[in-house]
Design a protein around this motif. Structure first.
Motif, PDB file in Angstrom:
ATOM      1  N   LEU A 346      52.171  62.702 -37.878  1.00 48.78           N
ATOM      2  CA  LEU A 346      52.884  62.553 -36.600  1.00 48.78           C
ATOM      3  C   LEU A 346      51.948  62.726 -35.414  1.00 48.78           C
ATOM      4  N   ARG A 347      51.030  63.656 -35.529  1.00 53.54           N
ATOM      5  CA  ARG A 347      50.081  63.878 -34.437  1.00 53.54           C
ATOM      6  C   ARG A 347      49.237  62.622 -34.190  1.00 53.54           C
ATOM      7  N   ARG A 348      48.766  62.036 -35.254  1.00 52.87           N
ATOM      8  CA  ARG A 348      47.960  60.824 -35.111  1.00 52.87           C
ATOM      9  C   ARG A 348      48.800  59.659 -34.586  1.00 52.87           C
ATOM     10  N   MET A 349      50.038  59.543 -35.066  1.00 45.42           N
ATOM     11  CA  MET A 349      50.904  58.468 -34.607  1.00 45.42           C
ATOM     12  C   MET A 349      51.194  58.605 -33.119  1.00 45.42           C
ATOM     13  N   ARG A 350      51.470  59.826 -32.670  1.00 47.57           N
ATOM     14  CA  ARG A 350      51.779  60.037 -31.256  1.00 47.57           C
ATOM     15  C   ARG A 350      50.564  59.782 -30.368  1.00 47.57           C
ATOM     16  N   THR A 351      49.389  60.142 -30.870  1.00 44.65           N
ATOM     17  CA  THR A 351      48.174  59.828 -30.112  1.00 44.65           C
ATOM     18  C   THR A 351      48.003  58.316 -30.000  1.00 44.65           C
ATOM     19  N   ALA A 352      48.193  57.610 -31.108  1.00 52.34           N
ATOM     20  CA  ALA A 352      48.068  56.155 -31.094  1.00 52.34           C
ATOM     21  C   ALA A 352      49.097  55.531 -30.150  1.00 52.34           C
ATOM     22  N   GLU A 353      50.317  56.061 -30.164  1.00 53.56           N
ATOM     23  CA  GLU A 353      51.359  55.532 -29.273  1.00 53.56           C
ATOM     24  C   GLU A 353      51.007  55.791 -27.815  1.00 53.56           C
ATOM     25  N   ALA A 354      50.459  56.960 -27.522  1.00 52.37           N
ATOM     26  CA  ALA A 354      50.092  57.270 -26.143  1.00 52.37           C
ATOM     27  C   ALA A 354      48.985  56.345 -25.645  1.00 52.37           C
ATOM     28  N   ILE A 355      47.977  56.122 -26.485  1.00 58.50           N
ATOM     29  CA  ILE A 355      46.897  55.203 -26.094  1.00 58.50           C
ATOM     30  C   ILE A 355      47.448  53.790 -25.956  1.00 58.50           C
ATOM     31  N   SER A 356      48.305  53.402 -26.893  1.00 59.46           N
ATOM     32  CA  SER A 356      48.910  52.071 -26.845  1.00 59.46           C
ATOM     33  C   SER A 356      49.682  51.863 -25.547  1.00 59.46           C
ATOM     34  N   ASP A 357      50.498  52.833 -25.188  1.00 61.74           N
ATOM     35  CA  ASP A 357      51.284  52.720 -23.949  1.00 61.74           C
ATOM     36  C   ASP A 357      50.374  52.578 -22.734  1.00 61.74           C
ATOM     37  N   ARG A 358      49.290  53.355 -22.728  1.00 65.59           N
ATOM     38  CA  ARG A 358      48.367  53.287 -21.587  1.00 65.59           C
ATOM     39  C   ARG A 358      47.680  51.927 -21.515  1.00 65.59           C
ATOM     40  N   VAL A 359      47.241  51.424 -22.664  1.00 63.88           N
ATOM     41  CA  VAL A 359      46.552  50.125 -22.689  1.00 63.88           C
ATOM     42  C   VAL A 359      47.497  49.003 -22.268  1.00 63.88           C
ATOM     43  N   LEU A 360      48.691  49.005 -22.818  1.00 61.28           N
ATOM     44  CA  LEU A 360      49.655  47.963 -22.459  1.00 61.28           C
ATOM     45  C   LEU A 360      50.014  48.034 -20.980  1.00 61.28           C
ATOM     46  N   GLY A 361      50.138  49.264 -20.472  1.00 62.86           N
ATOM     47  CA  GLY A 361      50.443  49.429 -19.056  1.00 62.86           C
ATOM     48  C   GLY A 361      49.331  48.894 -18.170  1.00 62.86           C
ATOM     49  N   LEU A 362      48.082  49.180 -18.541  1.00 59.82           N
ATOM     50  CA  LEU A 362      46.944  48.685 -17.758  1.00 59.82           C
ATOM     51  C   LEU A 362      46.887  47.164 -17.766  1.00 59.82           C
ATOM     52  N   LEU A 363      47.277  46.576 -18.900  1.00 62.44           N
ATOM     53  CA  LEU A 363      47.228  45.114 -19.020  1.00 62.44           C
ATOM     54  C   LEU A 363      48.487  44.440 -18.486  1.00 62.44           C
ATOM     55  N   GLY A 364      49.505  45.249 -18.208  1.00 60.05           N
ATOM     56  CA  GLY A 364      50.740  44.691 -17.665  1.00 60.05           C
ATOM     57  C   GLY A 364      51.523  43.870 -18.664  1.00 60.05           C
ATOM     58  N   ILE A 365      51.486  44.268 -19.935  1.00 60.45           N
ATOM     59  CA  ILE A 365      52.230  43.560 -20.971  1.00 60.45           C
ATOM     60  C   ILE A 365      53.068  44.576 -21.748  1.00 60.45           C
ATOM     61  N   SER A 366      53.980  44.070 -22.560  1.00 61.46           N
ATOM     62  CA  SER A 366      54.912  44.968 -23.242  1.00 61.46           C
ATOM     63  C   SER A 366      54.577  45.204 -24.714  1.00 61.46           C
ATOM     64  N   SER A 367      53.743  44.322 -25.317  1.00 56.99           N
ATOM     65  CA  SER A 367      53.396  44.519 -26.731  1.00 56.99           C
ATOM     66  C   SER A 367      52.071  43.828 -27.033  1.00 56.99           C
ATOM     67  N   PHE A 368      51.506  44.204 -28.160  1.00 56.11           N
ATOM     68  CA  PHE A 368      50.222  43.607 -28.556  1.00 56.11           C
ATOM     69  C   PHE A 368      50.392  42.179 -29.028  1.00 56.11           C
ATOM     70  N   ASP A 369      51.627  41.746 -29.230  1.00 57.51           N
ATOM     71  CA  ASP A 369      51.832  40.345 -29.582  1.00 57.51           C
ATOM     72  C   ASP A 369      51.394  39.423 -28.458  1.00 57.51           C
ATOM     73  N   GLU A 370      51.357  39.971 -27.237  1.00 59.25           N
ATOM     74  CA  GLU A 370      50.946  39.164 -26.092  1.00 59.25           C
ATOM     75  C   GLU A 370      49.433  39.127 -25.892  1.00 59.25           C
ATOM     76  N   MET A 371      48.726  39.888 -26.723  1.00 61.39           N
ATOM     77  CA  MET A 371      47.279  39.933 -26.614  1.00 61.39           C
ATOM     78  C   MET A 371      46.647  39.047 -27.676  1.00 61.39           C
ATOM     79  N   ALA A 372      45.556  38.402 -27.323  1.00 64.32           N
ATOM     80  CA  ALA A 372      44.840  37.553 -28.283  1.00 64.32           C
ATOM     81  C   ALA A 372      43.867  38.411 -29.078  1.00 64.32           C
ATOM     82  N   LEU A 373      44.410  39.243 -30.002  1.00 67.63           N
ATOM     83  CA  LEU A 373      43.563  40.118 -30.803  1.00 67.63           C
ATOM     84  C   LEU A 373      42.973  39.385 -32.004  1.00 67.63           C
TER      85      LEU A 373
END
Length: 373
Positions: A346-373
């Motif tokens: 859970l600790r690792r998942m919450r860290t990943a979610e926090a980083i994910s939220d920050r990255v998506l917020g900086l990019l102005g998108i709602s999910s990684f499906d919108e990113m060309a990964l």
């Protein structure tokens, strides 16, 4: 054979630099010159007796080399080619050294770890010649033992040094190194640009060097493939974030993705891998490797290279992209009756979610499906 336990370094810098069109030893490299960097490379590897053979434009090199406190050997026959410079230098070493590193002056970027690894192999095997190898290609500097001295000194330039050393092939060894610098010399302006770029990022292993590190440590191909996909995802993510104002080192993210599981299968593999990378001289990368499983990501944490590698690793299962729910769901179900393990997951998942939220917020998108990964 000389029984003194002395290893010397011989740098040959007597040539015309004709193909380059500029005098290679005095070309700038960072805040120094090419010849200064070559001397530093040997000394950082533990070689204290460094000698430099000069010829063409010797008068321009003397003041600099004297400040470096190296032995300068003038070769009056430098026009005959590199072999004459090797002989001139070896004449001053025979009887004093048991072996010497032979480094062309235009191949200055040898990593400290490479010199030490070659010395270790020489001490272990007593080989006549120890060759540095990167991705199956021999480079410089070879470590040549006293058993070869007489053949070199009595030889001639017709076949060159290579033909003489080939006589000792049965008693020579190759050392696989994670060091692209052993192959980087300067013959053209384009070579010089590549060398300068390599120097600027020398604290970070290149993509090919990372693959060599994995190969040298016999990392499983599946783990290696996972790292390559993590590196690709991290590179895409870092590039997009730099496009909105961040200043991430993309090369550091790529290297982190490639080698983060270097010690996979060993106890506490992130910390162990971090120590291994640090011993190779890559201190900035070692922290990323050490923290790729567990890291703190507070509300005021600035997204950095370590956070990107952490998140990219959690978005890749094996060699395919997954959501965080897909990545962590199986572990949460499997260890539901083990509170301590669940807390860790859970600790690792919450860290990943926090980083994910920050990255998506900086990019102005709602999910990684919108990113060309």
């Amino acid at each position: 054979m000389c029984n003194c336990r002395k290893i010397a370094g011989l740098i040959v810098a007597a040539g015309y630099s004709s193909r380059m069109g500029a005098f290679k030893p005095l070309l700038p490299l960072g805040g120094k010159t090419v010849i200064e960097t070559a001397v530093d490379s040997l000394r950082h590897g533990g070689v204290t007796d460094v000698r430099v053979v000069v010829g063409h434009r010797a008068e321009d090199l003397y003041p600099l080399l004297e400040r470096l406190n190296v032995c300068v050997i003038e070769n009056p026959r430098y026009a005959e080619g590199m072999f004459s410079s090797v002989v001139a230098g070896l004449n001053t070493l025979a009887g004093e050294a048991e072996a010497f590193f032979l480094l062309p002056g235009d191949t200055p970027l040898i990593r400290k770890r490479s010199i030490k690894d070659m010395l270790r192999e020489y001490r272990k095997t007593g080989a006549a010649v120890v060759y540095p190898v990167f991705h199956d290609h021999r480079g410089h500097p070879p470590l040549i033992s006293a058993r070869c001295f007489e053949s070199i000194l009595s030889g001639n330039s017709a076949g060159g040094l290579r033909d003489i050393l080939d006589r000792f092939a049965a008693d020579s060894v190759e050392v696989e190194l994670a060091d692209q610098g052993v192959l980087l010399d300067i013959d053209t302006i384009e070579d010089y640009r590549k060398l300068s770029d390599f120097y600027a990022q020398r604290e970070i292993p290149t993509y090919d060097e990372c693959l060599a590190i994995l190969h040298k440590h016999r990392v499983d191909s599946r783990v290696s493939r996972h790292g390559q996909v993590v590196a690709d995802v991290g590179r895409s993510m870092a590039g997009l974030l730099n496009g909105v104002g961040l200043n991430l080192n993309v090369d550091l993210v790529i290297a982190g993705g490639l080698v983060h599981d270097l010690a996979k299968g060993k106890p506490n593999h992130p910390k162990r891998g971090g120590r291994m990378i640090n011993c190779m001289g890559f201190s900035a990368l070692s922290g990323i490797v050490a923290s790729h499983m567990d890291m703190e990501f507070a509300a005021d944490y600035v997204v950095d290279e370590a956070a990107i590698v952490f998140l990219a690793d959690k978005l890749v299962q094996g060699d395919r992209l997954v959501t965080l729910a897909e990545r962590f769901g199986p572990a949460l179900n499997k260890f539901s009756s083990s509170p301590e393990i669940i807390d860790s997951v859970l600790r690792r998942m919450r860290t990943a979610e926090a980083i994910s939220d920050r990255v998506l917020g900086l990019l102005g998108i709602s999910s990684f499906d919108e990113m060309a990964l």
